[in-house]
Design an enzyme around this catalytic site. Structure first.
Site, PDB file in Angstrom:
ATOM      1  N   GLU A 154      35.421  35.188  50.023  1.00  0.00           N
ATOM      2  CA  GLU A 154      36.622  36.017  49.828  1.00  0.00           C
ATOM      3  C   GLU A 154      36.202  37.336  49.210  1.00  0.00           C
ATOM      4  O   GLU A 154      35.022  37.555  48.931  1.00  0.00           O
ATOM      5  CB  GLU A 154      37.626  35.284  48.924  1.00  0.00           C
ATOM      6  CG  GLU A 154      37.106  35.033  47.523  1.00  0.00           C
ATOM      7  CD  GLU A 154      38.102  34.332  46.614  1.00  0.00           C
ATOM      8  OE1 GLU A 154      39.311  34.462  46.837  1.00  0.00           O
ATOM      9  OE2 GLU A 154      37.642  33.663  45.668  1.00  0.00           O
ATOM     10  N   LEU A 195      39.893  31.491  45.819  1.00  0.00           N
ATOM     11  CA  LEU A 195      41.164  31.352  45.116  1.00  0.00           C
ATOM     12  C   LEU A 195      42.247  31.169  46.175  1.00  0.00           C
ATOM     13  O   LEU A 195      42.311  31.964  47.115  1.00  0.00           O
ATOM     14  CB  LEU A 195      41.471  32.619  44.304  1.00  0.00           C
ATOM     15  CG  LEU A 195      42.805  32.553  43.568  1.00  0.00           C
ATOM     16  CD1 LEU A 195      42.674  31.732  42.300  1.00  0.00           C
ATOM     17  CD2 LEU A 195      43.320  33.948  43.248  1.00  0.00           C
ATOM     18  N   HIS A 247      31.980  27.227  20.721  1.00  0.00           N
ATOM     19  CA  HIS A 247      32.219  27.056  22.151  1.00  0.00           C
ATOM     20  C   HIS A 247      33.233  25.958  22.474  1.00  0.00           C
ATOM     21  O   HIS A 247      34.091  26.129  23.320  1.00  0.00           O
ATOM     22  CB  HIS A 247      30.907  26.754  22.892  1.00  0.00           C
ATOM     23  CG  HIS A 247      30.000  27.934  23.003  1.00  0.00           C
ATOM     24  ND1 HIS A 247      29.454  28.559  21.911  1.00  0.00           N
ATOM     25  CD2 HIS A 247      29.551  28.617  24.083  1.00  0.00           C
ATOM     26  CE1 HIS A 247      28.703  29.573  22.309  1.00  0.00           C
ATOM     27  NE2 HIS A 247      28.742  29.630  23.625  1.00  0.00           N
ATOM     28  N   LYS A 296      42.339  30.518  38.492  1.00  0.00           N
ATOM     29  CA  LYS A 296      42.475  31.964  38.333  1.00  0.00           C
ATOM     30  C   LYS A 296      42.132  32.331  36.890  1.00  0.00           C
ATOM     31  O   LYS A 296      43.000  32.643  36.067  1.00  0.00           O
ATOM     32  CB  LYS A 296      43.898  32.412  38.720  1.00  0.00           C
ATOM     33  CG  LYS A 296      43.961  33.891  39.040  1.00  0.00           C
ATOM     34  CD  LYS A 296      45.213  34.224  39.809  1.00  0.00           C
ATOM     35  CE  LYS A 296      45.449  35.712  39.933  1.00  0.00           C
ATOM     36  NZ  LYS A 296      44.386  36.461  40.599  1.00  0.00           N
ATOM     37  N   ARG A 342      34.874  31.237  15.957  1.00  0.00           N
ATOM     38  CA  ARG A 342      34.083  31.163  17.179  1.00  0.00           C
ATOM     39  C   ARG A 342      33.189  29.924  17.221  1.00  0.00           C
ATOM     40  O   ARG A 342      32.314  29.746  16.383  1.00  0.00           O
ATOM     41  CB  ARG A 342      33.215  32.426  17.332  1.00  0.00           C
ATOM     42  CG  ARG A 342      32.568  32.514  18.714  1.00  0.00           C
ATOM     43  CD  ARG A 342      31.774  33.800  18.879  1.00  0.00           C
ATOM     44  NE  ARG A 342      31.219  33.882  20.230  1.00  0.00           N
ATOM     45  CZ  ARG A 342      30.148  33.210  20.634  1.00  0.00           C
ATOM     46  NH1 ARG A 342      29.504  32.422  19.795  1.00  0.00           N
ATOM     47  NH2 ARG A 342      29.726  33.323  21.875  1.00  0.00           N
ATOM     48  N   TYR A 346      45.061  33.954  34.290  1.00  0.00           N
ATOM     49  CA  TYR A 346      46.017  35.035  34.485  1.00  0.00           C
ATOM     50  C   TYR A 346      46.731  34.893  35.808  1.00  0.00           C
ATOM     51  O   TYR A 346      46.346  34.073  36.649  1.00  0.00           O
ATOM     52  CB  TYR A 346      45.328  36.399  34.396  1.00  0.00           C
ATOM     53  CG  TYR A 346      44.479  36.775  35.597  1.00  0.00           C
ATOM     54  CD1 TYR A 346      43.271  36.147  35.852  1.00  0.00           C
ATOM     55  CD2 TYR A 346      44.906  37.760  36.491  1.00  0.00           C
ATOM     56  CE1 TYR A 346      42.498  36.496  36.952  1.00  0.00           C
ATOM     57  CE2 TYR A 346      44.140  38.111  37.590  1.00  0.00           C
ATOM     58  CZ  TYR A 346      42.939  37.481  37.816  1.00  0.00           C
ATOM     59  OH  TYR A 346      42.186  37.820  38.916  1.00  0.00           O
ATOM     60  N   ARG A 369      50.862  28.097  40.434  1.00  0.00           N
ATOM     61  CA  ARG A 369      49.396  28.272  40.365  1.00  0.00           C
ATOM     62  C   ARG A 369      48.956  28.440  38.914  1.00  0.00           C
ATOM     63  O   ARG A 369      47.918  27.924  38.505  1.00  0.00           O
ATOM     64  CB  ARG A 369      48.972  29.468  41.220  1.00  0.00           C
ATOM     65  CG  ARG A 369      47.454  29.645  41.271  1.00  0.00           C
ATOM     66  CD  ARG A 369      47.020  30.690  42.280  1.00  0.00           C
ATOM     67  NE  ARG A 369      47.453  32.029  41.901  1.00  0.00           N
ATOM     68  CZ  ARG A 369      47.272  33.119  42.642  1.00  0.00           C
ATOM     69  NH1 ARG A 369      46.637  33.029  43.813  1.00  0.00           N
ATOM     70  NH2 ARG A 369      47.693  34.291  42.243  1.00  0.00           N
TER      71      ARG A 369
HETATM   72  N1  PMP Z   1      40.940  36.113  45.585  1.00  0.00           N
HETATM   73  C1  PMP Z   1      40.664  36.715  44.421  1.00  0.00           C
HETATM   74  C2  PMP Z   1      39.298  36.558  43.840  1.00  0.00           C
HETATM   75  C3  PMP Z   1      41.648  37.468  43.757  1.00  0.00           C
HETATM   76  O1  PMP Z   1      41.375  38.049  42.573  1.00  0.00           O
HETATM   77  C4  PMP Z   1      42.923  37.622  44.355  1.00  0.00           C
HETATM   78  C5  PMP Z   1      43.979  38.477  43.711  1.00  0.00           C
HETATM   79  N2  PMP Z   1      44.469  37.918  42.544  1.00  0.00           N
HETATM   80  C6  PMP Z   1      43.171  36.971  45.571  1.00  0.00           C
HETATM   81  C7  PMP Z   1      42.154  36.232  46.159  1.00  0.00           C
HETATM   82  C8  PMP Z   1      44.518  37.051  46.233  1.00  0.00           C
HETATM   83  O2  PMP Z   1      45.455  36.278  45.545  1.00  0.00           O
HETATM   84  P1  PMP Z   1      47.024  36.600  45.607  1.00  0.00           P
HETATM   85  O3  PMP Z   1      47.378  36.684  47.049  1.00  0.00           O
HETATM   86  O4  PMP Z   1      47.651  35.462  44.924  1.00  0.00           O
HETATM   87  O5  PMP Z   1      47.220  37.913  44.911  1.00  0.00           O
END
Ligand code: PMP
Length: 285
Positions: free
Chosen positions: A182, A207, A102, A149, A100, A33, A52
């Protein structure tokens, strides 16, 4: 006004916007996403988000379901149909619908695409920023590929809920070596007493946030020193300032970590300055 979603080629009222129960996103979290901020009815930093998105898809070997230019048209159309001036657009692509099993469907099926948009309250977000948010720390328990993501967000969901139950807004994951990775839905930053901004490398266990990338450019332009290295919760407790970044929050000051006030319990001046200047460095489309 009913909200409108794009689902696999059609714009539909939310109540009729449905996916098949054998969609692999639903059954396996087999999808990715993106979320982009909308300001003044325009999309902020869309090319970076789409780059991304393409990377996430290729890491999971999901085909790009339509040309990038068409996806941009859909995103703009969803924003327009929902009359969002300030808010977010959400875009999800899953591997598609198949019985379904895997392993990947063979032959491959068409990936499913969903795009939604919704308004956010700008005044409320600015008020939140002027007070700052509280964060807690929690043990990192995610898979090693958090650079993708993916819609598989269960540890993030549980961490965020843990934060809420402790009266905080965000949870920072702490890895086995004792360093913050994070937030559950944001990147984590501190500012040392010497005014040096510190954040972890995008190559290691996070991320690569788009807001994070743009902010590195803001820092360079404002001649604020940046150190890309991990930091511990202890260093964060003792920092002059702390903040998180995400596209829906921009630069959000952190005023307490694990119940300990940071920077006297007030949003810090550097974080607020970065927040104020941020959109001068964004691309709008
Ligand atoms: N880390 C995580 C785990 C996130 O879910 C997000 C938000 N999507 C971010 C960092 C920040 O990413 P962005 O600046 O691209 O929104």
């Amino acid at each position: 006004m009913s909200r409108i979603a794009y689902v696999n080629g059609q714009y539909r009222p939310m109540r009729d916007a449905v996916v098949n129960i054998e969609d692999r996103g639903y059954q396996f979290s087999d999808g990715i996403y993106e979320v982009c901020e909308i300001r003044g009815g325009r999309i902020v930093d869309m090319p970076r988000h789409l780059a991304r998105l393409q990377r996430s898809l290729s890491e999971l070997r999901i085909a790009m379901p339509m040309p990038l230019a068409s996806l941009e048209v859909v995103i703009h159309e969803v924003v327009r149909r929902n009359r969002v001036n300030y808010g977010i657009v959400y875009l999800q692509i899953s591997r598609g619908v198949a019985r379904r099993d895997h392993a990947f469907p063979s032959p491959a099926v068409r990936p499913s695409v969903v795009v939604t948009a919704r308004s956010l309250n700008l005044e409320k977000n600015e008020a939140t920023a002027s007070h700052g948010i509280k964060v807690i720390t929690t043990a990192e328990n995610r898979w090693p590929r958090v650079d993708i993501k993916s819609i598989s967000l269960l540890p993030n969901v549980l961490a965020k809920q843990q934060a809420r139950e402790q009266g905080a807004y965000e949870a920072w994951f702490v890895d086995r070596d004792g360093f913050v990775t994070e937030g559950a839905s944001s990147n984590a930053w501190i500012i040392t007493k010497d005014g040096i901004v510190v954040t972890r490398s995008a190559d290691a266990g996070i991320l690569p946030g788009i807001t994070r990338t743009v902010l590195t450019e803001v820092l360079a332009a404002l001649q604020i020193r940046l150190e890309v290295r991990p930091f511990t919760p202890q260093e964060a407790y003792e920092a002059a300032e702390a903040f998180v970044t995400a596209c829906s929050q921009i630069v959000m000051p952190v005023v307490a970590i694990d119940g300990k006030p940071v920077g006297g319990g007030q949003p810090g001046p550097i974080a607020l300055k970065l927040r104020q200047h941020f959109h001068q460095f964004s691309a709008f489309s």
